[in-house]
Design a protein around this motif. Structure first.
Motif, PDB file in Angstrom:
ATOM      1  N   GLY A 143      -2.858   2.881   9.530  1.00  0.00           N
ATOM      2  CA  GLY A 143      -3.000   1.756   8.967  1.00  0.00           C
ATOM      3  C   GLY A 143      -2.822   1.724   7.798  1.00  0.00           C
ATOM      4  N   LEU A 144      -1.941   2.220   7.220  1.00  0.00           N
ATOM      5  CA  LEU A 144      -1.103   2.379   5.742  1.00  0.00           C
ATOM      6  C   LEU A 144      -0.330   0.884   5.356  1.00  0.00           C
ATOM      7  N   GLU A 152       5.266  -3.446  -6.285  1.00  0.00           N
ATOM      8  CA  GLU A 152       4.098  -2.312  -6.765  1.00  0.00           C
ATOM      9  C   GLU A 152       3.449  -1.662  -5.453  1.00  0.00           C
ATOM     10  N   ALA A 153       3.571  -0.080  -5.448  1.00  0.00           N
ATOM     11  CA  ALA A 153       3.172   0.291  -4.351  1.00  0.00           C
ATOM     12  C   ALA A 153       2.094   1.526  -4.780  1.00  0.00           C
ATOM     13  N   ASP A 154       1.135   1.570  -4.009  1.00  0.00           N
ATOM     14  CA  ASP A 154      -0.089   2.830  -4.242  1.00  0.00           C
ATOM     15  C   ASP A 154       0.693   4.200  -4.039  1.00  0.00           C
ATOM     16  N   HIS A 214       0.800  -1.349  -0.071  1.00  0.00           N
ATOM     17  CA  HIS A 214       0.003   0.001  -0.034  1.00  0.00           C
ATOM     18  C   HIS A 214       0.954   1.383  -0.153  1.00  0.00           C
ATOM     19  N   CYS A 215       1.945   1.286   0.905  1.00  0.00           N
ATOM     20  CA  CYS A 215       2.545   2.501   1.209  1.00  0.00           C
ATOM     21  C   CYS A 215       4.300   2.145   1.391  1.00  0.00           C
ATOM     22  N   ALA A 226       0.737  11.295   2.474  1.00  0.00           N
ATOM     23  CA  ALA A 226       0.348   9.845   1.677  1.00  0.00           C
ATOM     24  C   ALA A 226      -1.107   9.481   2.191  1.00  0.00           C
ATOM     25  N   GLU A 227      -1.268   9.447   3.515  1.00  0.00           N
ATOM     26  CA  GLU A 227      -2.644   9.161   4.240  1.00  0.00           C
ATOM     27  C   GLU A 227      -3.626   9.878   3.331  1.00  0.00           C
ATOM     28  N   ARG A 228      -3.757  11.200   3.422  1.00  0.00           N
ATOM     29  CA  ARG A 228      -4.943  11.942   2.548  1.00  0.00           C
ATOM     30  C   ARG A 228      -5.130  11.454   1.180  1.00  0.00           C
TER      31      ARG A 228
END
Length: 316
Positions: free
Chosen positions: A31-32, A108-110, A10-11, A305-307
């Motif tokens: 929670g990332l 692979e990362a968001d 995810h991150c 990143a969270e936003r």
């Protein structure tokens, strides 16, 4: 990308100094489920610093390496997945972004947080490495205080060298500034200040021949480029101020950098020119370069990143 399946995260955080670890602490709490790759020097530049006395919250000071172990343990306790490995290539063409680790595995990362830091440039002489941390330093603001009232040397000719020489002149009894050419690269204002400071002596056309001392810095031997003459100056510390390289090379095809290679972020944020890719710490900060400012920007990157990820999920 080869045919092997990439791991999906995810991150992803690349780099493990104060910026990377702080980003990992915040991203974990949000929670990332961040994955952090430590890079070539786990803990970053602080691992080559001995005593850190200017980081708030440590009234007695702390050793740089110990501080980075604390940062790492805190990130782990929050749930960050911390791994040893070096990002070797990236492909930010499409989302999810692709990052190669150790030239063998793809992730692979968001969202990606780049906190790869910078490396001080050194002169490259044996005595400099041997006495690093024992009077040899690349950060006058970090270490000048330990040589209060003593004579010190600084090598460099740019604005940073001039600023650091002036900073040292307020703490140390005398500053010996070694300049390779017959002029400085520093701005005229800075040069004038240096030349008007009584306890700074500038040695023009001079290079460092050797840093003298067995266990700690005792003197510096310099050589005049024009005459070939050598002279020895007794000093307790030797500061190298010939610049830093930001560790940004693998990102340059995608991410906007300035002429020195520092990643450009949108002022007041950690955002780069690519959405979902953020930068924190010394890879994007050539002005302050302190542990506390790096940590602060790591916090910003995780919140950004969270936003970003939250808004993206909201859309789907």
């Amino acid at each position: 990308m080869e045919n092997q399946t990439a791991e999906k995260v995810h991150c992803l955080i690349i780099g493990s100094g104060p910026a990377g670890y702080t980003a990992a602490i915040y991203a974990s709490r949000a929670g990332l489920k961040p994955v952090l790759y430590q890079g070539i020097q786990p803990g970053g530049q602080l691992t080559i610093t001995t005593e850190v006395e200017n980081y708030p919250g440590y009234p007695e000071g702390i050793q740089g390496p110990d501080m980075m172990v604390n940062f790492e343990n805190q990130a782990k306790r929050m749930g960050a997945d911390i791994r040893y490995g070096l990002a070797t290539r990236v492909d930010f063409t499409t989302q999810p972004y692709k990052i190669e680790i150790d030239e063998e595995k793809w992730i692979e990362a968001d969202a990606v947080i780049i906190s790869t830091g910078a490396s001080a440039k050194w002169l490259g002489i044996e005595s400099e490495q041997r006495l690093n941390g024992y009077g040899v330093s690349a950060c006058a603001v970090c270490d000048g205080f330990f040589f209060k009232g003593k004579e010190v040397a600084i090598v460099g000719a740019g604005d940073t060298a001039a600023e650091e020489a002036l900073y040292l002149s307020n703490i140390c009894s005398h500053v010996h500034m070694i300049v390779r050419k017959g002029e400085m690269r520093a701005s005229k204002v800075m040069q004038t200040r240096v030349l008007n400071t009584k306890n700074i002596t500038v040695y023009w056309h001079s290079e460092t021949d050797e840093i003298v001392g067995e266990k700690k810095v005792e003197a510096v031997r310099i050589k005049n480029n024009e005459t070939g003459e050598k002279s020895t100056i007794p000093v307790s510390a030797f500061f190298v101020a010939i610049g830093h390289h930001p560790n940004s090379d693998i990102f340059k095809d995608w991410i906007t950098t300035d002429e020195a290679g520092y990643i450009v972020t949108i002022p007041g944020t950690s955002k780069t020119n690519i959405e979902g890719v953020f930068a924190a710490g010394d890879v994007q900060d050539k002005i302050y370069r302190q542990a506390v400012t790096a940590a602060g920007s790591g916090c910003m990157a995780a919140l950004d990143a969270e936003r970003y990820l939250g808004a993206k999920e909201h859309v789907h």
